[in-house]
Design an enzyme around this catalytic site. Structure first.
Site, PDB file in Angstrom:
ATOM      1  N   GLU A   1       0.809  -1.220   0.000  1.00  0.00           N
ATOM      2  CA  GLU A   1       0.000   0.000   0.000  1.00  0.00           C
ATOM      3  C   GLU A   1       0.843   1.271   0.000  1.00  0.00           C
ATOM      4  OE1 GLU A   1      -0.525  -2.578   2.021  1.00  0.00           O
ATOM      5  OE2 GLU A   1      -2.641  -3.159   1.913  1.00  0.00           O
TER       6      GLU A   1
ATOM      7  N   PHE B   1     -11.085  -7.059  14.181  1.00  0.00           N
ATOM      8  CA  PHE B   1     -10.035  -7.533  13.279  1.00  0.00           C
ATOM      9  C   PHE B   1      -9.740  -6.480  12.210  1.00  0.00           C
ATOM     10  CE2 PHE B   1      -8.845  -9.845   9.340  1.00  0.00           C
ATOM     11  CZ  PHE B   1      -7.602 -10.286   9.765  1.00  0.00           C
ATOM     12  N   GLN B   2      -8.472  -6.179  12.033  1.00  0.00           N
ATOM     13  CA  GLN B   2      -8.009  -5.169  11.072  1.00  0.00           C
ATOM     14  C   GLN B   2      -8.639  -3.789  11.302  1.00  0.00           C
ATOM     15  OE1 GLN B   2      -8.128  -6.911   7.055  1.00  0.00           O
ATOM     16  NE2 GLN B   2      -6.047  -7.662   7.402  1.00  0.00           N
TER      17      GLN B   2
ATOM     18  N   LYS C   1     -17.182  -0.574   6.200  1.00  0.00           N
ATOM     19  CA  LYS C   1     -17.654  -1.544   5.211  1.00  0.00           C
ATOM     20  C   LYS C   1     -19.171  -1.519   5.070  1.00  0.00           C
ATOM     21  CE  LYS C   1     -17.055  -6.372   3.944  1.00  0.00           C
ATOM     22  NZ  LYS C   1     -16.485  -7.668   4.379  1.00  0.00           N
TER      23      LYS C   1
ATOM     24  N   MET D   1      24.488   8.579   1.830  1.00  0.00           N
ATOM     25  CA  MET D   1      24.445   9.868   2.505  1.00  0.00           C
ATOM     26  C   MET D   1      24.784   9.711   3.984  1.00  0.00           C
ATOM     27  SD  MET D   1      24.183  13.051   2.065  1.00  0.00           S
ATOM     28  CE  MET D   1      23.150  13.771   0.771  1.00  0.00           C
TER      29      MET D   1
END
Lengths: 559, 166
Positions: free
Chosen positions: A52, A114-115, A164, A472
Site C-alpha cells: 500500500e 479484526f483489522q 464496510k 548519505m
C-alpha cells in the site's frame, strides 16, 4: 444528475467519475470488498500495487507530474497504516491527493475489531483534512469537499475512511454542485498595497535574488517567474522542490541553495540586499543557521499559506496569495530600464565561473557522470528520485528545462519514494521517458513494485547508482563520526540484474564509464520496465556541503 | 504573556481532538480549555488560554485557521473582555468553623450548594485571581476536593465573536 438509488460503494465510484478520476492505485482487503466489487466493472483504471505504501507514492507521483489529484485506496487496519508514510510524504510537499480507506463496520468501531485501526486519528497531523464517513448519504458531499480541499489553497492529502457497512448501505446519489465550508477560504489574490511595496523594494534593490520553491510548480507560475526575473535581471535560486521551476541553463539560474546547494547560490543569498521568496518555507536544509541567514537582506515572502509567513524568518513584506497571480501583478510595476543590478549579476557570473559544480573527471565510474549522461541522452525525461546522495546528484547534474520534470520527496525525505512515484508519473505522462534515479538502499525499500510495473506494463527506468552503501549516511559518518561506518554497508546484498529478470523486467549493468551510454540507450529503446545497475565509486561524496547548523556560506568541498 | 482565544468551530465529532492535537504537536501549551455550543447549534466555541510571546501567538492563530473545521479565531484581551471561571470546592467543616467559612463565602459572593454534617460544597465564579484567592483562604479549613472549569470569556460592549463577519 438525477437521483439514483445505489450502494455507498457505487456512490464512491460515481463520485470519482464526477471528479474526472481516470486512475487509482490500490490494494484490496476485507473492508473494501464492496468497493472492489464495484471497481470490477468501473470505467477507470485500477493499478494493483504490491504494497500500500507504493499506492500512496504512485498517487503522489501522478499528481506531481500532472497537477491533477492522485487517488489511492487501501483496506482497513494494516492497509491503511501502510499508506501513512506516503500520506506524510505528500503532506510535507503539499501534494494534492485523496486516500480512501476501508474501515470495519460502524457497529465494531472502537472494539479493537479484526483489522481495525483509527486511521483518521493516526493521520490527523499528516493530512490537510480527513473524514470518517458515518452515513452513505454523506459520500457525495464528502468527496466533493475532499477533492476541493486537496487541490485548492496550499494543496495536500485528504483521507476518507469508509466503514464496510456504509459501502453496502443504499443511498440516493446526487453529486453537489457547490460546497459550503465556513472555515476554509483560501486567498488567491495578493494585497495590492503589499504588491506595490514589494515592487518599490525591488526597484530600489541593487542585489536582489529570487528564492523559489514548490509553490511555483504547484501554481504553474514558472513562466511568470522567468519573465519577472528577466525584467529585473535578478538571479534565481531554487529549493529542491522548486528544482524544475526555472531552467537550469538559464543565464540567471544559480541552481539549488542550502546544504548541498551551489557555492554561488549560497554566497548570493548571504550577500543579497533583497530576497524575493516565492512558494518556499525557509526550511532548515535551506537556511542553515537561521540567525546567520542573509544578514543584509530585506525579505519579500509570497506564499498561499499565511502560516508559513513569519514562521521561520521575519518577512519585511508578506504577501499571501497564489504565486502566479502575484508575480503577474508585480510585473506591472517593474520595468527593466529601472533596475540597477548590473554589477550584481556580473559578480554572480564570476562566482559561477570560479566555483562550478564539479566532480573528478577520471576513468572511474562516478555517479555524477551517470546523471550527466542521462541528461545528455534523454534531455526531456522526467526525473524521479529516491532520497540521499542519488537525490542530490540528480538535482545537481541534470539539466532541467520544464516544470514538473523533477519529482522528489523533499520535506519528509522518504527513501523508497522514487520507484513507486515513477509508476504514477509514467501513467500520468505516458509519452515521457520516466527515470527513477535511485540508490541501492532506497530501491530495496520498494523493489517489490517490479511486479506491478511488469504486470501493468508501466515502462519506467530505474537507474541505480549502486555504491553498496547507504551513501548519505556514510558520508556523514565519514565527516562527523570518524569514518565509523555503522550499519551503512550494503555491499553484495543483491544482484539487481537478476532481481529485475526474476520479475520479468529488463536488467542491465554498467561497471565501466565506457558502458554507461550504451545501457542508457538500450533501456530507453527497449520500452520495457528496466533496472540499470550502475556500479559506481563507493565512497563518492556529495559536494559542496554545509554542515548541519552552520551558516550557509560555511561550505565544505569534498575532494 | 497569557492570551485568551475564542475559537469558533464546526459542532462536529472530533473537532476538539484536531484543535488539541495541533497544540501538542506544535509545542504550544494549553493553560485552560473550555468548550460548549453557541447560540447556533451548528457552531461550538472553544476558549483556550495559551501563554507565549507575540510570535507564538501569531503562529497559534495561523495554524488554528488552517484547520478546516475552525471558523474563526479571536484574541480577547483581558481589559476588553469579561473573563470567568467556575469552581466547586468541598470544604471540611465542624460546628466551630462552619460560621467562619460561610462568612468567607459571603464576602466572595459565592454560594453554598450542598451542606453535609462534616462538609460544605461552595460554588464560586469569577476571574482566575478571585478563585485563587478563595482557594487560598479556604485551605486552612481543609479542602477535600476542588474542581475548576476552564476560563470562558466574552468581549465587553457591542463587539462580538461571530461566525460570519457583519
Amino acid at each position: 444528475m438525477t437521483h439514483t438509488k445505489m450502494s455507498g460503494a457505487k456512490a464512491v465510484i460515481e463520485s470519482l467519475y464526477c471528479e474526472n478520476v481516470d486512475v487509482i492505485f490500490g490494494y484490496p482487503g476485507g473492508s473494501v470488498l464492496p468497493l472492489y466489487d464495484e471497481l470490477y466493472e468501473a470505467k477507470l483504471r485500477h493499478v494493483l500495487v504490491r504494497h500500500e505504501q507504493a499506492a500512496a507514492h504512485a498517487a503522489d507521483g501522478y499528481s506531481r507530474a500532472t497537477g491533477k489529484v492522485g487517488v489511492c485506496l487501501a483496506t482497513s487496519g494494516p492497509g491503511a497504516t501502510n499508506l501513512v508514510t506516503g500520506i506524510a510524504t505528500a503532506y510535507m510537499d503539499s501534494v494534492p491527493m485523496i486516500a480512501i480507506t476501508g474501515q470495519v463496520p460502524r457497529s465494531l468501531i472502537g472494539y479493537d475489531a479484526f483489522q481495525e485501526a483509527n486511521i483518521t486519528g493516526i493521520t490527523l497531523p499528516i493530512t490537510k483534512h480527513n473524514y470518517l464517513v458515518q452515513d452513505a448519504k454523506d459520500i457525495p458531499h464528502i468527496f466533493k469537499e475532499a477533492f476541493y480541499i486537496a487541490r485548492t489553497g496550499r494543496p495536500g492529502p485528504v483521507l476518507i475512511d469508509i466503514p464496510k457497512d456504509v459501502q453496502n448501505e443504499v443511498m440516493e446519489f446526487e453529486y453537489p454542485e457547490e460546497i459550503k465550508l465556513r472555515g476554509y477560504k483560501p486567498t488567491y489574490t495578493g494585497n495590492e498595497q503589499q504588491i506595490k511595496k514589494a515592487a518599490s523594494l525591488i526597484l530600489k534593490s541593487e542585489k536582489p535574488i529570487f528564492y523559489v520553491g514548490g509553490g511555483i510548480v504547484f501554481s504553474n507560475a514558472a513562466e511568470e517567474l522567468r519573465i519577472l526575473a528577466e525584467s529585473i535581471m535578478a538571479p534565481v535560486t531554487t529549493t529542491l522542490m522548486g528544482m524544475s521551476a526555472f531552467p537550469t541553463k538559464h543565464p540567471l539560474s544559480i541552481g539549488m541553495l542550502g546544504m548541498h546547494g551551489t557555492r554561488y547560490a549560497n554566497y548570493a543569498i548571504q550577500e543579497s540586499d533583497l530576497i524575493i521568496a516565492v512558494g518556499v518555507r525557509f526550511d532548515d536544509r535551506v537556511t542553515g543557521k537561521i540567525s546567520a541567514f542573509a544578514p543584509n537582506a530585506k525579505i519579500i515572502h509570497i506564499d498561499i499559506d499565511p502560516a508559513e509567513i513569519g514562521k521561520n524568518v521575519r518577512a519585511d513584506v508578506p504577501i499571501v496569495g497564489d504565486a502566479k497571480n502575484i508575480l503577474k501583478s508585480l510585473l506591472k510595476y517593474v520595468k527593466m530600464e529601472q533596475v540597477k543590478t548590473e554589477s550584481w549579476t556580473k559578480k554572480i557570473a564570476e562566482w559561477k565561473k570560479e566555483y562550478p559544480l564539479v566532480y573528478k573527471k577520471d576513468n572511474l565510474l562516478r555517479p555524477q557522470y551517470v546523471v550527466e549522461q542521462i541528461s545528455d541522452i534523454v534531455p526531456d525525461a522526467i526525473i524521479v528520485t529516491e532520497v540521499g546522495q542519488n537525490q542530490m546528484w540528480a538535482a545537481q547534474f541534470f539539466n532541467y528545462k520544464n516544470p514538473r520534470t523533477f519529482i522528489s520527496s523533499g520535506g519528509l525525505g522518504t527513501m523508497g519514494y522514487g520507484f513507486p512515484a515513477a509508476m504514477g508519473v509514467k501513467i500520468g505522462k505516458p509519452e515521457s521517458t520516466v527515470i527513477d534515479i535511485s540508490g541501492d538502499g532506497s530501491f530495496q525499500m520498494n523493489s517489490q513494485e517490479l511486479a506491478t510495473v511488469v504486470q501493468e506494463d508501466i515502462p519506467v527506468i530505474v537507474a541505480i547508482l549502486n555504491n553498496g552503501f547507504l551513501g548519505m549516511v556514510r558520508q556523514w559518518q565519514e565527516l562527523f563520526f570518524n569514518r565509523r561506518f555503522s550499519s551503512t554497508c550494503l555491499e553484495g546484498s543483491v544482484d539487481f540484474v537478476k532481481l529485475a529478470q526474476a520479475y520479468g523486467a529488463l536488467g542491465l549493468r554498467a561497471t565501466k564509464k565506457s558502458e554507461v551510454r550504451d545501457v542508457i540507450i538500450e533501456a530507453v529503446k527497449s520500452g520495457c520496465p528496466t533496472v540499470i545497475d550502475f556500479v559506481v565509486e563507493r565512497e563518492e561524496n556529495v559536494s559542496p556541503m554545509v554542515p548541519a547548523g552552520a551558516a550557509i556560506n560555511e561550505i565544505l568541498d569534498m575532494e | 504573556m497569557k492570551h485568551t482565544l475564542a475559537i469558533l468551530v464546526e459542532n462536529k465529532p472530533g473537532v476538539l481532538t484536531r484543535v488539541a492535537g495541533l497544540f501538542s504537536r506544535r509545542g504550544f501549551n494549553i493553560e485552560s480549555l473550555a468548550v460548549g455550543v453557541t447560540e447556533n447549534a451548528d457552531t461550538s466555541r472553544i476558549t483556550i488560554v495559551v501563554s507565549g510571546d507575540d510570535h507564538i501567538l501569531e503562529q497559534v492563530e495561523k495554524q488554528l485557521n488552517k484547520l478546516i473545521d475552525v471558523i474563526r479565531v479571536s484574541d480577547l484581551p483581558v481589559e476588553e473582555s469579561v473573563n470567568r471561571e467556575l469552581a466547586l470546592i468541598k470544604v471540611g467543616v465542624d460546628s466551630t468553623t462552619r460560621a467562619e467559612v460561610m462568612q468567607i463565602v459571603d464576602i466572595f459572593r459565592a454560594k453554598i450548594v450542598d451542606v453535609g454534617i462534616k462538609s460544605l460544597i461552595i460554588e464560586v465564579t469569577g476571574d482566575e485571581s478571585k478563585i485563587n484567592a478563595i482557594d487560598q483562604l479556604l485551605r486552612q479549613f481543609g479542602i477535600k476536593e476542588l474542581v475548576r472549569t476552564g476560563r470562558i470569556a466574552m468581549n465587553r460592549g457591542a463587539k462580538s465573536v461571530q461566525a460570519e463577519k457583519k
